[in-house]
Scaffold this motif. Structure first.
Motif, PDB file in Angstrom:
ATOM      1  N   ARG A  41       5.020   9.293   9.629  1.00 24.37           N
ATOM      2  CA  ARG A  41       4.185   9.398   8.444  1.00 24.37           C
ATOM      3  C   ARG A  41       5.092   9.597   7.227  1.00 24.37           C
ATOM      4  NH1 ARG A  41       1.358  13.518   7.594  1.00 24.37           N
ATOM      5  NH2 ARG A  41       2.367  14.918   9.070  1.00 24.37           N
ATOM      6  N   LEU A  42       4.665   9.071   6.088  1.00 21.54           N
ATOM      7  CA  LEU A  42       5.483   9.187   4.895  1.00 21.54           C
ATOM      8  C   LEU A  42       5.699  10.653   4.524  1.00 21.54           C
ATOM      9  CD1 LEU A  42       6.987   7.836   2.547  1.00 21.54           C
ATOM     10  CD2 LEU A  42       4.824   7.841   1.286  1.00 21.54           C
ATOM     11  N   ALA A  43       4.669  11.493   4.667  1.00 26.28           N
ATOM     12  CA  ALA A  43       4.809  12.913   4.342  1.00 26.28           C
ATOM     13  C   ALA A  43       5.884  13.558   5.206  1.00 26.28           C
ATOM     14  CB  ALA A  43       3.478  13.631   4.523  1.00 26.28           C
ATOM     15  N   LEU A  46      -4.383   6.125   5.565  1.00 25.25           N
ATOM     16  CA  LEU A  46      -2.992   5.683   5.561  1.00 25.25           C
ATOM     17  C   LEU A  46      -2.040   6.875   5.528  1.00 25.25           C
ATOM     18  CD1 LEU A  46      -1.467   3.017   5.635  1.00 25.25           C
ATOM     19  CD2 LEU A  46      -1.361   3.069   3.133  1.00 25.25           C
ATOM     20  N   ALA A  47      -2.466   7.967   4.896  1.00 21.78           N
ATOM     21  CA  ALA A  47      -1.620   9.164   4.834  1.00 21.78           C
ATOM     22  C   ALA A  47      -1.363   9.723   6.224  1.00 21.78           C
ATOM     23  CB  ALA A  47      -2.267  10.222   3.943  1.00 21.78           C
ATOM     24  N   GLY A  48      -2.283   9.510   7.144  1.00 18.83           N
ATOM     25  CA  GLY A  48      -2.103  10.008   8.500  1.00 18.83           C
ATOM     26  C   GLY A  48      -1.539   8.980   9.458  1.00 18.83           C
ATOM     27  N   THR A  49      -1.125   7.822   8.942  1.00 11.56           N
ATOM     28  CA  THR A  49      -0.621   6.732   9.783  1.00 11.56           C
ATOM     29  C   THR A  49       0.903   6.724   9.811  1.00 11.56           C
ATOM     30  OG1 THR A  49      -2.542   5.376   9.234  1.00 11.56           O
ATOM     31  CG2 THR A  49      -0.609   4.235  10.113  1.00 11.56           C
ATOM     32  N   ASP A  71       0.820  -1.211   0.000  1.00 12.22           N
ATOM     33  CA  ASP A  71       0.000   0.000   0.000  1.00 12.22           C
ATOM     34  C   ASP A  71       0.853   1.260   0.000  1.00 12.22           C
ATOM     35  OD1 ASP A  71      -2.244  -1.485  -0.082  1.00 12.22           O
ATOM     36  OD2 ASP A  71      -3.062  -0.871   1.852  1.00 12.22           O
ATOM     37  N   LEU A  72       2.165   1.095   0.183  1.00 11.46           N
ATOM     38  CA  LEU A  72       3.074   2.220  -0.012  1.00 11.46           C
ATOM     39  C   LEU A  72       2.870   2.832  -1.398  1.00 11.46           C
ATOM     40  CD1 LEU A  72       5.563   3.893   0.960  1.00 11.46           C
ATOM     41  CD2 LEU A  72       7.003   2.115  -0.072  1.00 11.46           C
ATOM     42  N   GLY A  73       2.510   1.999  -2.370  1.00 12.13           N
ATOM     43  CA  GLY A  73       2.261   2.483  -3.715  1.00 12.13           C
ATOM     44  C   GLY A  73       1.107   3.470  -3.779  1.00 12.13           C
ATOM     45  N   TYR A  74       0.077   3.278  -2.921  1.00 11.57           N
ATOM     46  CA  TYR A  74      -1.029   4.229  -2.867  1.00 11.57           C
ATOM     47  C   TYR A  74      -0.541   5.591  -2.384  1.00 11.57           C
ATOM     48  CZ  TYR A  74      -4.511   0.530  -3.559  1.00 11.57           C
ATOM     49  OH  TYR A  74      -5.269  -0.492  -4.083  1.00 11.57           O
ATOM     50  N   PHE A  77       7.037  12.761  -6.296  1.00 15.00           N
ATOM     51  CA  PHE A  77       6.264  12.323  -5.130  1.00 15.00           C
ATOM     52  C   PHE A  77       5.519  13.497  -4.501  1.00 15.00           C
ATOM     53  CE2 PHE A  77       9.702   8.858  -4.406  1.00 15.00           C
ATOM     54  CZ  PHE A  77       9.061   8.018  -5.307  1.00 15.00           C
ATOM     55  N   GLY A  78       5.089  14.454  -5.312  1.00 17.33           N
ATOM     56  CA  GLY A  78       4.489  15.673  -4.786  1.00 17.33           C
ATOM     57  C   GLY A  78       3.252  15.443  -3.938  1.00 17.33           C
ATOM     58  N   THR A  79       2.389  14.539  -4.363  1.00 19.52           N
ATOM     59  CA  THR A  79       1.165  14.269  -3.606  1.00 19.52           C
ATOM     60  C   THR A  79       1.491  13.692  -2.236  1.00 19.52           C
ATOM     61  OG1 THR A  79      -0.009  13.834  -5.680  1.00 19.52           O
ATOM     62  CG2 THR A  79      -1.041  13.066  -3.653  1.00 19.52           C
ATOM     63  N   ALA A  80       2.431  12.768  -2.183  1.00 20.61           N
ATOM     64  CA  ALA A  80       2.830  12.182  -0.902  1.00 20.61           C
ATOM     65  C   ALA A  80       3.538  13.215  -0.033  1.00 20.61           C
ATOM     66  CB  ALA A  80       3.743  10.981  -1.144  1.00 20.61           C
ATOM     67  N   LEU A  81       4.336  14.072  -0.648  1.00 23.62           N
ATOM     68  CA  LEU A  81       5.057  15.106   0.089  1.00 23.62           C
ATOM     69  C   LEU A  81       4.083  16.028   0.822  1.00 23.62           C
ATOM     70  CD1 LEU A  81       7.793  16.539   0.694  1.00 23.62           C
ATOM     71  CD2 LEU A  81       7.434  17.843  -1.399  1.00 23.62           C
ATOM     72  N   HIS A  82       2.948  16.302   0.202  1.00 23.85           N
ATOM     73  CA  HIS A  82       1.956  17.182   0.815  1.00 23.85           C
ATOM     74  C   HIS A  82       0.978  16.426   1.709  1.00 23.85           C
ATOM     75  CE1 HIS A  82       3.406  19.840  -2.426  1.00 23.85           C
ATOM     76  NE2 HIS A  82       3.047  20.813  -1.607  1.00 23.85           N
ATOM     77  N   GLY A  83       1.197  15.126   1.877  1.00 22.96           N
ATOM     78  CA  GLY A  83       0.382  14.360   2.815  1.00 22.96           C
ATOM     79  C   GLY A  83      -1.000  14.015   2.316  1.00 22.96           C
ATOM     80  N   ARG A  84      -1.162  13.913   0.998  1.00 21.64           N
ATOM     81  CA  ARG A  84      -2.480  13.609   0.442  1.00 21.64           C
ATOM     82  C   ARG A  84      -2.511  12.197  -0.152  1.00 21.64           C
ATOM     83  NH1 ARG A  84      -1.636  18.793  -1.865  1.00 21.64           N
ATOM     84  NH2 ARG A  84      -1.348  17.813  -3.904  1.00 21.64           N
ATOM     85  N   CYS A  85      -3.651  11.521  -0.004  1.00 23.76           N
ATOM     86  CA  CYS A  85      -3.850  10.217  -0.625  1.00 23.76           C
ATOM     87  C   CYS A  85      -5.348  10.000  -0.758  1.00 23.76           C
ATOM     88  CB  CYS A  85      -3.212   9.098   0.216  1.00 23.76           C
ATOM     89  SG  CYS A  85      -3.395   7.454  -0.533  1.00 23.76           S
ATOM     90  N   ALA A  86      -5.865  10.233  -1.969  1.00 15.59           N
ATOM     91  CA  ALA A  86      -7.314  10.174  -2.186  1.00 15.59           C
ATOM     92  C   ALA A  86      -7.868   8.777  -1.938  1.00 15.59           C
ATOM     93  CB  ALA A  86      -7.635  10.631  -3.607  1.00 15.59           C
TER      94      ALA A  86
END
Length: 494
Positions: free
Chosen positions: A179-181, A116-119, A19-22, A102-111
């Motif tokens: 968190r990844l972000a 998972l973005a907050g985990t 799920d890292l891919g998400y 990785f811009g979306t992940a950098l900003h902490g977003r995952c539609a």
């Protein structure tokens, strides 16, 4: 240039490590390629199982692209622009790739997987080569306070000649539960910091990037001054502005955050002295910002104020302290900057309900009259007047002392005589890049007496902060009291 990010599924977790891919918005089942202005970025997954998943970002740097279009007359036109470590060592170029790929992940977003973005995940980040002139200790100093376990291994100059010693590159491995972000923002900011240079043009937008991606961790970092200077490649104007804004975010003074910086060449974190000492004992007490707010609060209590204006409230540090006093029934913060007001409003909302309901923030320019500000018991101009152009200062005087005419006005401003006690501040320079002037005690007194006489206020003065026998205190404060208030009080006593 390579960075790998590995995620291990926690024991008992229902989701697979893939799920890292998400989060990265990159499918583990295929390789993807992204054109960059300086080369090509590839994303691939050398490992992808339910228990462990590794994503790799590989950059192929084209040195010719980096200098294309530059003439021979520019400083960048040299052999060093073609033969260098950029294709191999992590630098600002990798930060740029992280933000674009990785811009979306950098900003902490995952539609698809917002939870998972907050985990916080069990992460391992590996970089085979990172420029780090301070050696493993520098990497430890900047990453360890952020929750990482750091393993930095020096790389030899040449494995075939061990007697040559180590190079200034390290192999860096970071492990932690974040968190990844958060992990990506740490890399985005700190890789250029360890490198000590950036490979693109810097302007004021870099300050916004630093504060945006450093939000939540930079103000509390023990090496924040060093990080700021290195991130902005020691551009004095940018560094001063960034440190001043960090000081506001942390409710400290620019001086306390080392805004009065001098030239640092290849100094490493923890080696610089940034805070000037004015107290003869050399002991460091509360910050000047804390002392200022305390002095203002005492003045408001002495004035018997219950309805207070904080004019030029910024991000609301004084508002938060005043809200704790139940005797203050209405507290209004006014500032021209919507950005500052949004931060102030957010901070007020975090207060207990009984405090927050008495505080209001609103936009307004202090050089324009506002009928709604009339009738308050007291107004505060905390480190405000020095930010106003001389040509607009009379308009502020009329708007505050003439039109609003509160019962009392408390004004603080720097004492320019004290500037000689700040190491690294050049003669005639101001403490903050946005200051339009800084007055001596005599100049401040002349201004205050003129304003008081014009608008019917008596004025008294009070030093704020430790006093120096020769140059006084760092901050000077004037407390204006409307004379008819004094007359009414005298009549009532009679």
């Amino acid at each position: 240039m390579l960075v790998t990010i590995s995620c291990t599924r926690p024991v008992g977790a229902a989701w697979p490590a893939t799920d890292l891919g998400y989060l990265l918005h990159k499918n583990p089942s295929r390789r993807q390629t992204f054109e960059q202005s300086y080369g090509v970025a590839h994303v691939l997954y050398p490992e992808a199982s339910d228990e462990r998943c590794t994503a790799a970002l590989l950059l192929e740097i084209d040195p010719v692209r980096l200098v294309r279009g530059k003439s021979k007359g520019t400083p960048d036109f040299s052999l060093g622009q073609y033969v260098n470590d950029r294709p191999y060592a992590a630098s600002s170029l990798l930060s740029v790739a992280i933000s674009t790929v990785f811009g979306t992940a950098l900003h902490g977003r995952c539609a698809q997987r917002p939870e998972l973005a907050g985990t916080a995940l069990d992460l391992r980040i590996e970089l085979p080569a990172v420029p780090c002139k301070g050696g493993p200790e520098s990497a430890e100093r900047v990453f360890a306070p952020l929750g990482w376990t750091v393993a930095a291994t020096p790389l030899p100059l040449d494995p075939a000649f061990p007697e040559w010693g180590d190079s200034h590159y390290v192999r860096l491995e970071l492990t932690g539960t974040l968190r990844l972000a958060e992990a990506l923002t740490h890399l985005y900011v700190l890789l250029p910091v360890l490198d000590g240079s950036k490979h693109y043009w810097l302007d004021t937008a870099e300050i916004d990037k630093l504060l945006r991606f450093g939000e939540g961790w930079l103000t509390a970092h023990p090496e924040r001054e060093w990080i700021t200077r290195r991130y902005l490649t020691r551009r004095h104007t940018l560094v001063r502005t960034a440190l001043a804004r960090l000081a506001e975010l942390d409710d400290q003074d620019p001086e306390e955050l080392g805004a009065l910086e001098h030239d640092f060449d290849d100094e490493e974190p923890g080696t610089e002295t940034t805070v000037p000492q004015a107290v003869e004992s050399g002991e460091r007490g509360p910050s000047l910002a804390v002392l200022r707010r305390a002095a203002v609060y005492r003045a408001l209590l002495a004035a018997g104020a219950s309805r207070v204006l904080d004019l030029g409230c910024g991000q609301g540090a004084l508002l938060l302290e005043l809200a704790a006093d139940r005797a203050l029934t209405e507290i209004v913060g006014v500032d021209v900057s919507m950005r500052e007001l949004k931060i102030a409003a957010r901070r007020v909302r975090r207060l207990p309900e009984w405090q927050a309901r008495r505080v209001t923030v609103r936009q307004g320019a202090l050089t324009y009259t506002d009928a709604s500000l009339r009738g308050y018991d007291a107004a505060v101009l905390l480190e405000v007047i020095e930010h106003v152009d001389d040509t607009r200062l009379k308009a502020l005087e009329q708007a505050v002392f003439g039109a609003a005419a509160p019962g009392a006005v408390v004004v603080t401003t720097p004492n320019s005589e004290f500037n000689v006690r700040y190491d690294g501040l050049d003669a005639g320079a101001f403490r903050h890049s946005d200051h339009r002037f800084e007055w001596t005690r005599a100049e401040f007194a002349d201004w205050a007496h003129r304003v008081g006489a014009t608008h019917g206020y008596a004025v008294r003065f009070e030093p704020v902060g430790p006093e120096d026998a020769e140059v006084g205190a760092s901050t000077q404060m004037a407390v204006f009291t409307r004379k008819n208030n004094d007359d009414d009080a005298a009549k009532g006593a009679a």
